[in-house]
Design a protein around this motif. Structure first.
Motif, PDB file in Angstrom:
ATOM      1  N   ARG A 372      50.272  39.861  95.923  1.00  0.00           N
ATOM      2  CA  ARG A 372      50.925  38.592  95.193  1.00  0.00           C
ATOM      3  C   ARG A 372      50.789  37.443  95.514  1.00  0.00           C
ATOM      4  O   ARG A 372      51.235  36.425  95.083  1.00  0.00           O
ATOM      5  N   SER A 373      49.840  37.300  96.805  1.00  0.00           N
ATOM      6  CA  SER A 373      49.582  35.862  97.317  1.00  0.00           C
ATOM      7  C   SER A 373      48.371  35.174  96.739  1.00  0.00           C
ATOM      8  O   SER A 373      48.106  34.056  97.082  1.00  0.00           O
ATOM      9  N   VAL A 374      47.841  36.033  95.731  1.00  0.00           N
ATOM     10  CA  VAL A 374      46.322  35.398  95.374  1.00  0.00           C
ATOM     11  C   VAL A 374      46.646  34.526  94.155  1.00  0.00           C
ATOM     12  O   VAL A 374      47.583  34.284  93.764  1.00  0.00           O
ATOM     13  N   ALA A 375      45.591  33.536  94.120  1.00  0.00           N
ATOM     14  CA  ALA A 375      45.776  32.428  92.774  1.00  0.00           C
ATOM     15  C   ALA A 375      45.545  33.309  91.767  1.00  0.00           C
ATOM     16  O   ALA A 375      45.184  34.433  91.226  1.00  0.00           O
ATOM     17  N   ALA A 376      46.244  32.563  90.579  1.00  0.00           N
ATOM     18  CA  ALA A 376      46.181  33.028  89.234  1.00  0.00           C
ATOM     19  C   ALA A 376      44.637  33.362  88.857  1.00  0.00           C
ATOM     20  O   ALA A 376      44.021  32.543  88.863  1.00  0.00           O
ATOM     21  N   ASN A 377      44.429  34.301  88.099  1.00  0.00           N
ATOM     22  CA  ASN A 377      43.179  34.730  87.486  1.00  0.00           C
ATOM     23  C   ASN A 377      43.032  33.766  86.130  1.00  0.00           C
ATOM     24  O   ASN A 377      44.037  33.135  85.771  1.00  0.00           O
ATOM     25  N   ALA A 378      42.038  33.670  85.671  1.00  0.00           N
ATOM     26  CA  ALA A 378      41.838  32.906  84.388  1.00  0.00           C
ATOM     27  C   ALA A 378      42.556  33.362  83.122  1.00  0.00           C
ATOM     28  O   ALA A 378      43.504  32.436  82.338  1.00  0.00           O
ATOM     29  N   TYR A 379      42.940  34.503  82.860  1.00  0.00           N
ATOM     30  CA  TYR A 379      44.089  34.715  82.003  1.00  0.00           C
ATOM     31  C   TYR A 379      45.524  34.436  82.244  1.00  0.00           C
ATOM     32  O   TYR A 379      46.089  33.860  81.433  1.00  0.00           O
ATOM     33  N   ASP A 380      45.849  34.717  83.568  1.00  0.00           N
ATOM     34  CA  ASP A 380      47.129  34.125  84.013  1.00  0.00           C
ATOM     35  C   ASP A 380      47.098  32.540  84.041  1.00  0.00           C
ATOM     36  O   ASP A 380      48.222  32.103  83.546  1.00  0.00           O
ATOM     37  N   SER A 381      46.087  31.749  84.264  1.00  0.00           N
ATOM     38  CA  SER A 381      46.132  30.548  84.288  1.00  0.00           C
ATOM     39  C   SER A 381      46.582  30.033  82.827  1.00  0.00           C
ATOM     40  O   SER A 381      47.263  29.039  82.871  1.00  0.00           O
ATOM     41  N   VAL A 382      45.939  30.809  81.829  1.00  0.00           N
ATOM     42  CA  VAL A 382      46.166  30.006  80.228  1.00  0.00           C
ATOM     43  C   VAL A 382      47.818  30.392  80.056  1.00  0.00           C
ATOM     44  O   VAL A 382      48.274  29.637  79.551  1.00  0.00           O
ATOM     45  N   TYR A 383      48.035  31.655  80.298  1.00  0.00           N
ATOM     46  CA  TYR A 383      49.299  32.143  80.057  1.00  0.00           C
ATOM     47  C   TYR A 383      50.371  31.204  80.755  1.00  0.00           C
ATOM     48  O   TYR A 383      51.284  30.722  79.974  1.00  0.00           O
ATOM     49  N   CYS A 384      50.173  30.870  82.129  1.00  0.00           N
ATOM     50  CA  CYS A 384      51.319  30.068  82.698  1.00  0.00           C
ATOM     51  C   CYS A 384      51.277  28.519  81.980  1.00  0.00           C
ATOM     52  O   CYS A 384      52.272  28.135  81.803  1.00  0.00           O
ATOM     53  N   LEU A 385      50.127  28.208  81.657  1.00  0.00           N
ATOM     54  CA  LEU A 385      49.935  27.011  81.169  1.00  0.00           C
ATOM     55  C   LEU A 385      50.885  26.859  79.559  1.00  0.00           C
ATOM     56  O   LEU A 385      51.647  26.029  79.532  1.00  0.00           O
ATOM     57  N   ARG A 386      50.473  27.975  78.909  1.00  0.00           N
ATOM     58  CA  ARG A 386      51.098  27.891  77.598  1.00  0.00           C
ATOM     59  C   ARG A 386      52.600  28.219  77.859  1.00  0.00           C
ATOM     60  O   ARG A 386      53.544  27.701  77.118  1.00  0.00           O
ATOM     61  N   LEU A 387      53.104  28.889  78.880  1.00  0.00           N
ATOM     62  CA  LEU A 387      54.536  29.110  79.214  1.00  0.00           C
ATOM     63  C   LEU A 387      55.194  27.828  79.380  1.00  0.00           C
ATOM     64  O   LEU A 387      56.441  27.576  78.815  1.00  0.00           O
ATOM     65  N   ALA A 388      54.616  27.097  80.310  1.00  0.00           N
ATOM     66  CA  ALA A 388      54.894  25.978  80.535  1.00  0.00           C
ATOM     67  C   ALA A 388      55.306  25.092  79.614  1.00  0.00           C
ATOM     68  O   ALA A 388      56.383  24.260  79.403  1.00  0.00           O
ATOM     69  N   HIS A 389      54.266  24.703  78.881  1.00  0.00           N
ATOM     70  CA  HIS A 389      54.649  23.857  77.388  1.00  0.00           C
ATOM     71  C   HIS A 389      55.413  24.633  76.732  1.00  0.00           C
ATOM     72  O   HIS A 389      56.451  23.715  76.310  1.00  0.00           O
ATOM     73  N   ALA A 390      55.666  25.747  76.470  1.00  0.00           N
ATOM     74  CA  ALA A 390      56.996  26.292  75.509  1.00  0.00           C
ATOM     75  C   ALA A 390      58.061  26.081  76.291  1.00  0.00           C
ATOM     76  O   ALA A 390      59.323  25.742  75.620  1.00  0.00           O
ATOM     77  N   ALA A 391      58.218  26.084  77.629  1.00  0.00           N
ATOM     78  CA  ALA A 391      59.592  25.710  78.431  1.00  0.00           C
ATOM     79  C   ALA A 391      59.781  24.060  78.207  1.00  0.00           C
ATOM     80  O   ALA A 391      61.134  23.884  78.048  1.00  0.00           O
ATOM     81  N   VAL A 392      58.982  23.527  78.122  1.00  0.00           N
ATOM     82  CA  VAL A 392      59.296  22.112  78.113  1.00  0.00           C
ATOM     83  C   VAL A 392      59.748  21.569  76.786  1.00  0.00           C
ATOM     84  O   VAL A 392      60.550  20.976  76.591  1.00  0.00           O
ATOM     85  N   HIS A 393      59.046  22.279  75.728  1.00  0.00           N
ATOM     86  CA  HIS A 393      59.482  22.000  74.322  1.00  0.00           C
ATOM     87  C   HIS A 393      61.040  22.521  73.932  1.00  0.00           C
ATOM     88  O   HIS A 393      61.681  21.773  73.294  1.00  0.00           O
ATOM     89  N   ALA A 394      61.398  23.668  74.876  1.00  0.00           N
ATOM     90  CA  ALA A 394      62.585  24.226  74.587  1.00  0.00           C
ATOM     91  C   ALA A 394      63.692  23.266  75.080  1.00  0.00           C
ATOM     92  O   ALA A 394      64.809  22.869  74.661  1.00  0.00           O
ATOM     93  N   ALA A 395      63.537  22.889  76.263  1.00  0.00           N
ATOM     94  CA  ALA A 395      64.183  21.858  77.031  1.00  0.00           C
ATOM     95  C   ALA A 395      64.596  20.551  76.481  1.00  0.00           C
ATOM     96  O   ALA A 395      65.541  20.276  76.331  1.00  0.00           O
ATOM     97  N   MET A 396      63.408  20.039  75.920  1.00  0.00           N
ATOM     98  CA  MET A 396      63.543  18.419  75.377  1.00  0.00           C
ATOM     99  C   MET A 396      64.191  18.832  74.068  1.00  0.00           C
ATOM    100  O   MET A 396      64.790  18.001  73.302  1.00  0.00           O
ATOM    101  N   ALA A 397      64.136  19.903  73.289  1.00  0.00           N
ATOM    102  CA  ALA A 397      64.715  20.139  71.978  1.00  0.00           C
ATOM    103  C   ALA A 397      66.386  20.716  72.309  1.00  0.00           C
ATOM    104  O   ALA A 397      67.131  21.212  71.317  1.00  0.00           O
TER     105      ALA A 397
END
Ligand SMILES: Nc1ncnc2c1ncn2[C@@H]1O[C@H](COP(=O)(O)OP(=O)(O)OP(=O)(O)O)[C@@H](O)[C@H]1O
Ligand SMILES: O=P(O)(O)OC[C@H]1O[C@](O)(CO)[C@@H](O)[C@@H]1O
Ligand SMILES: [Mg+2]
Length: 462
Positions: A372-397
């Motif tokens: 669990r201490s490893v860096a995110a792989n390419a798939y998770d990196s994309v996933y994390c970024l998109r979740l972060a975008h969604a979280a910001v949109h939700a909060a700002m709305a």
């Protein structure tokens, strides 16, 4: 658990009156196979029979609000202060989410002040509330290349009112809580305390856990990176076991109550003979028990490879009289400390094979934190970024008491209360476990496990 449309409604702080920086980009958008328009919804269920069971018109069928940018938002970005905290155990991708949040808030919404609270929810206590990190696009530029979290994390309980005081004193308008079931529970109590005081602070959860034990999300971020790393250990143990006389390879993997890591890693390595998970109780002794199967493998091909989730077979530890491997109490967050099933397997298999004249060569690995201490792989990196975008949109709305999640491949808003309403577990009657059985060729059950029905009922009544 039967959910109705009203259970899935997301709370909103008020009317969205400000133009969103995305309004132009959204002007021509409508629902397509690759996009859900903001007024549309994403179905909770996805089979014809499940939908038919409701007998409801499409507009009344249980469904989630789609995540994503809105044409109008609730907060005036120029006046917003955002807070971010990471809590619970580590998980690949925490830094990716932090980076994604900071970039989206700063670059697109123009939010000027983003506070990182240190060391989990401890950072929101009176003692630590001033010790924040100022997060900027520059300061987070390279953090996604490393595992862990630049903010630190912790377990342990905090007072919700004290945390609300912190948000008020530090002027936080939107708070992002990145956490597992415990973190989502804490975010729920925080939101309730905010609501009780009539404050207009949005709380948005980003669900994380390598165990994949959170419901209403296809898979939690970091899970793929974690089980990919776990796969390496299964491969290593398989090589060792196969090259040793009467080789017994055992890998114990994280997964307190859910056997997803063990199941997926075993499928990925495709070299395990036996997979043991908390959701499927098993017996050690008897003609159909685990020990007899281990012996069969060793006699037939000379070695055996076992993948065991840490929460599997907990009932056996006491029963087999190995008190030194019993769990003791709970941790600071109230999580049950488990007994060591790996040690129990090692000892009982060793004794059984020795008695059968097949003195084993034991190859045991407990990679523990290494997965669990490893860096995110390419798939998770994309996933994390998109979740972060969604979280910001939700909060700002102005959405609050909400988590962002990927559900049936769409990004959606899930009320926090639902995120903690039950635990996601491997269904012994589902197709994932079927794939494990198909791959390992292990029997559906090892012997007459004690309290099989009780365990199943407790797990799958939800
Ligand atoms: N019932 C609860 N009420 C209030 N706070 C809670 C509750 N459960 C957990 N928390 C808080 O949430 C934080 C994180 O919880 P926990 O340590 O269980 O990890 P988690 O978020 O479940 O992550 P993971 O399971 O992936 O390690 C802790 O600081 C804990 O005190
Ligand atoms: O030692 P810690 O930090 O409590 O973490 C151990 C636990 O955390 C988890 O990885 C969940 O984060 C469990 O699978 C595991 O038992
Ligand atoms: Mg947890």
């Amino acid at each position: 658990m039967t959910l109705h449309l009203d259970d899935i409604r997301v709370r909103q702080l008020g009317e969205c009156r400000y133009d969103s920086p995305f309004s132009e980009l959204l002007s021509t958008k409508q629902t397509s196979p690759h996009y859900v328009a903001e007024g549309d919804r994403v179905l909770l269920e996805d089979t014809v029979s499940m939908l038919a069971k409701h007998g409801l018109p499409p507009g009344r069928v249980p469904s989630f609000e789609a995540a994503g940018p809105r044409r109008k938002i609730y907060f005036d970005p120029a006046r917003v202060t955002a807070g971010i905290v990471t809590c619970g155990g580590l998980c690949p991708g925490l830094n990716n989410v932090i980076r994604g949040l900071v970039q989206e808030l700063s670059v697109h919404y123009g939010v000027k002040r983003i506070l990182g609270f240190r060391n989990g929810l401890q950072g929101l206590t009176a003692e630590h509330r001033q010790d924040t990190v100022d997060l900027t696009p520059d300061s987070v530029r390279d953090i996604h290349n490393a595992g862990g979290t630049i903010l630190g994390s912790s377990r342990g309980g905090q007072d919700a009112d004290e945390m609300v005081d912190t948000l008020v004193l530090r002027g936080v308008d939107v708070m992002f809580v990145i956490g597992g079931d415990g973190g989502m529970r804490a975010a729920t109590f925080l939101s309730e305390a905010i609501r009780a005081r009539g404050l207009e602070i949005a709380v948005v959860g980003v669900p994380k856990t390598i165990d994949n034990d959170l419901p209403f999300t296809d898979q939690s971020f970091g899970f793929q990176s974690a089980f990919a790393r776990a796969t390496d250990f299964i491969s290593s143990v398989s090589v060792e076991a196969a090259a040793s006389p009467n080789g017994v390879g055992i890998v114990k993997l994280m997964g307190r109550h859910s056997g997803f890591i063990a199941s997926y890693a075993a499928l990925a390595a495709n070299g395990a003979d036996i997979v043991l998970i908390p959701e499927v109780p098993f017996a050690l002794g008897g003609p159909d028990g685990l020990l007899a199967h281990v012996e069969k493998h060793v006699r037939a091909k000379g070695f055996v490879v076992i993948v065991v989730a840490e929460g599997a077979g907990q009932d056996l530890i006491e029963q087999y009289g190995l008190p030194q491997h019993n769990g003791r109490g709970t941790d600071a967050s109230g999580n049950v400390k488990l007994g060591n099933i790996g040690e129990l397997l090692k000892e009982t298999i060793n004794a059984h094979l020795t008695a059968a004249g097949l003195t084993p060569t034991m190859r045991y690995l407990d990679p523990s934190y290494a997965i669990r201490s490893v860096a995110a792989n390419a798939y998770d990196s994309v996933y994390c970024l998109r979740l972060a975008h969604a979280a910001v949109h939700a909060a700002m709305a102005g959405r609050t008491e909400v988590a962002v999640a990927r559900w049936r491949r769409r990004f959606v808003h899930v009320p926090l209360s639902l995120m903690t309403s039950r635990r996601n577990q491997v269904d012994p009657d589902g197709d994932l476990w079927m794939s494990v059985l198909e791959t390992t060729c292990q029997p559906a059950e090892f012997g007459a496990a004690p309290d099989r029905d009780g365990v199943r009922a407790a797990v799958f009544s939800a």
